[in-house]
Motif scaffolding. Structure first.
Motif, PDB file in Angstrom:
ATOM      1  N   THR A 175       0.845  -1.198   0.000  1.00 24.17           N
ATOM      2  CA  THR A 175       0.000   0.000   0.000  1.00 24.17           C
ATOM      3  C   THR A 175       0.882   1.250   0.000  1.00 24.17           C
ATOM      4  OG1 THR A 175      -1.749  -1.186   1.173  1.00 24.17           O
ATOM      5  CG2 THR A 175      -1.849   1.213   1.211  1.00 24.17           C
ATOM      6  N   PRO A 176       0.673   2.166  -0.946  1.00 31.82           N
ATOM      7  CA  PRO A 176       1.593   3.304  -1.135  1.00 31.82           C
ATOM      8  C   PRO A 176       1.369   4.446  -0.142  1.00 31.82           C
ATOM      9  CG  PRO A 176      -0.144   3.386  -2.795  1.00 31.82           C
ATOM     10  CD  PRO A 176      -0.371   2.118  -2.001  1.00 31.82           C
ATOM     11  N   PHE A 177       2.170   4.454   0.908  1.00 33.96           N
ATOM     12  CA  PHE A 177       2.273   5.584   1.813  1.00 33.96           C
ATOM     13  C   PHE A 177       3.620   5.473   2.519  1.00 33.96           C
ATOM     14  CE2 PHE A 177       0.184   2.266   4.286  1.00 33.96           C
ATOM     15  CZ  PHE A 177       0.845   2.301   5.504  1.00 33.96           C
ATOM     16  N   GLU A 178       4.004   6.484   3.267  1.00 29.60           N
ATOM     17  CA  GLU A 178       5.304   6.470   3.942  1.00 29.60           C
ATOM     18  C   GLU A 178       5.216   5.564   5.177  1.00 29.60           C
ATOM     19  OE1 GLU A 178       8.622   9.549   5.809  1.00 29.60           O
ATOM     20  OE2 GLU A 178       6.886  10.316   4.716  1.00 29.60           O
ATOM     21  N   HIS A 179       5.917   4.439   5.107  1.00 26.73           N
ATOM     22  CA  HIS A 179       5.811   3.439   6.148  1.00 26.73           C
ATOM     23  C   HIS A 179       6.820   3.664   7.270  1.00 26.73           C
ATOM     24  CE1 HIS A 179       3.939   1.454   2.701  1.00 26.73           C
ATOM     25  NE2 HIS A 179       3.360   0.625   3.545  1.00 26.73           N
ATOM     26  N   THR A 180       6.371   3.473   8.499  1.00 28.01           N
ATOM     27  CA  THR A 180       7.293   3.325   9.618  1.00 28.01           C
ATOM     28  C   THR A 180       8.069   2.031   9.425  1.00 28.01           C
ATOM     29  OG1 THR A 180       5.779   4.501  11.092  1.00 28.01           O
ATOM     30  CG2 THR A 180       7.452   3.101  12.131  1.00 28.01           C
ATOM     31  N   GLN A 181       9.360   2.075   9.713  1.00 26.96           N
ATOM     32  CA  GLN A 181      10.188   0.887   9.531  1.00 26.96           C
ATOM     33  C   GLN A 181      10.065  -0.035  10.756  1.00 26.96           C
ATOM     34  OE1 GLN A 181      11.869   0.243   6.565  1.00 26.96           O
ATOM     35  NE2 GLN A 181      10.593   2.011   6.014  1.00 26.96           N
ATOM     36  N   PHE A 182       9.722  -1.274  10.495  1.00 30.16           N
ATOM     37  CA  PHE A 182       9.621  -2.286  11.545  1.00 30.16           C
ATOM     38  C   PHE A 182      10.536  -3.450  11.165  1.00 30.16           C
ATOM     39  CE2 PHE A 182       5.238  -0.381  11.976  1.00 30.16           C
ATOM     40  CZ  PHE A 182       5.485   0.239  13.197  1.00 30.16           C
ATOM     41  N   PRO A 183      11.770  -3.465  11.687  1.00 32.69           N
ATOM     42  CA  PRO A 183      12.751  -4.466  11.265  1.00 32.69           C
ATOM     43  C   PRO A 183      12.300  -5.904  11.482  1.00 32.69           C
ATOM     44  CG  PRO A 183      13.833  -2.687  12.442  1.00 32.69           C
ATOM     45  CD  PRO A 183      12.368  -2.463  12.590  1.00 32.69           C
ATOM     46  N   ALA A 184      11.642  -6.195  12.590  1.00 27.80           N
ATOM     47  CA  ALA A 184      11.222  -7.582  12.848  1.00 27.80           C
ATOM     48  C   ALA A 184      10.168  -8.029  11.846  1.00 27.80           C
ATOM     49  CB  ALA A 184      10.709  -7.729  14.273  1.00 27.80           C
TER      50      ALA A 184
END
Length: 207
Positions: A175-184
């Motif tokens: 889904t195209p939006f600015e994602h928070t990065q969640f490494p796990a």
């Protein structure tokens, strides 16, 4: 042979298809849903009065609701490695499957319809932002769980819960939006790539 009614692009149909791949279970599939045979016909409504896919026919047995279907298939077709019989081992699997179907799904619904489906009635900027914020909060919960297990959503072993959750993670990334990065979460999605059916039914270019 097991018959699956529903178009292959549906996220809920793909839960069933991925489960069949994990179980090495042969099936036949018929296209039903938008763009194919209508689910509002008397024929289909006699199978599922909600008019939704997927529906399965296992001989004379008819079943609808995607998470219920995959639980049934794992229980019937030697899927204890996916859906344990022991209540203490099964409960976390059910917990995360139900969380996906309720809390997580509700969080992304508006944003997904607006940004991917381009629904004309889902274009309110405030509602999109609220949905993205809720979706991000739920993905943070998932990230915490995956960090705790170091592997899969219900524990160290791949389980039935990873199929609906994995498909939802695919939708998050698609889904195209600015994602928070969640490494796990990112590591988890890479880990899922080793599973049967992942490429065909999850990371297959469909949200």
């Amino acid at each position: 042979m097991l018959k699956i009614l529903g178009k292959a692009s549906s996220i809920n149909v793909r839960k069933v298809l991925w489960t069949c791949a994990e179980l090495n279970l042969p099936f036949e599939r018929e296209d039903w849903g938008t763009g194919f045979q209508s689910t509002q016909t008397p024929e289909f409504l006699s199978l599922n009065p909600n008019g939704l896919v997927p529906v399965i026919k296992d001989a004379d047995f008819v079943l609808w609701e995607s998470n219920t279907i995959i639980r049934y298939l794992a229980s019937r077709y030697d899927g204890a490695h996916l859906y344990p019989a022991d209540p203490l081992m099964r409960a976390p699997v059910d917990q995360w499957m139900d969380w996906q179907a309720t809390d997580l799904n509700r969080s992304w619904s508006y944003a997904f319809l607006a940004l991917v489906r381009q629904s004309a009635v889902h274009q309110a900027e405030k509602a999109i932002a609220t949905s993205i914020a809720s979706w991000t909060a739920h993905m943070r919960i998932l990230n915490g769980q995956l960090r705790a297990t170091g592997a899969f959503v219900a524990g160290k072993q791949f389980s039935l819960a990873d199929i609906p959750v994995g498909l939802s993670v695919n939708r998050w990334f698609s889904t195209p939006f600015e994602h928070t990065q969640f490494p796990a979460v990112s590591e988890y999605f890479e880990r899922l790539s080793e599973r049967p059916g992942f490429g065909a039914y999850c990371a297959n270019g469909l949200p």
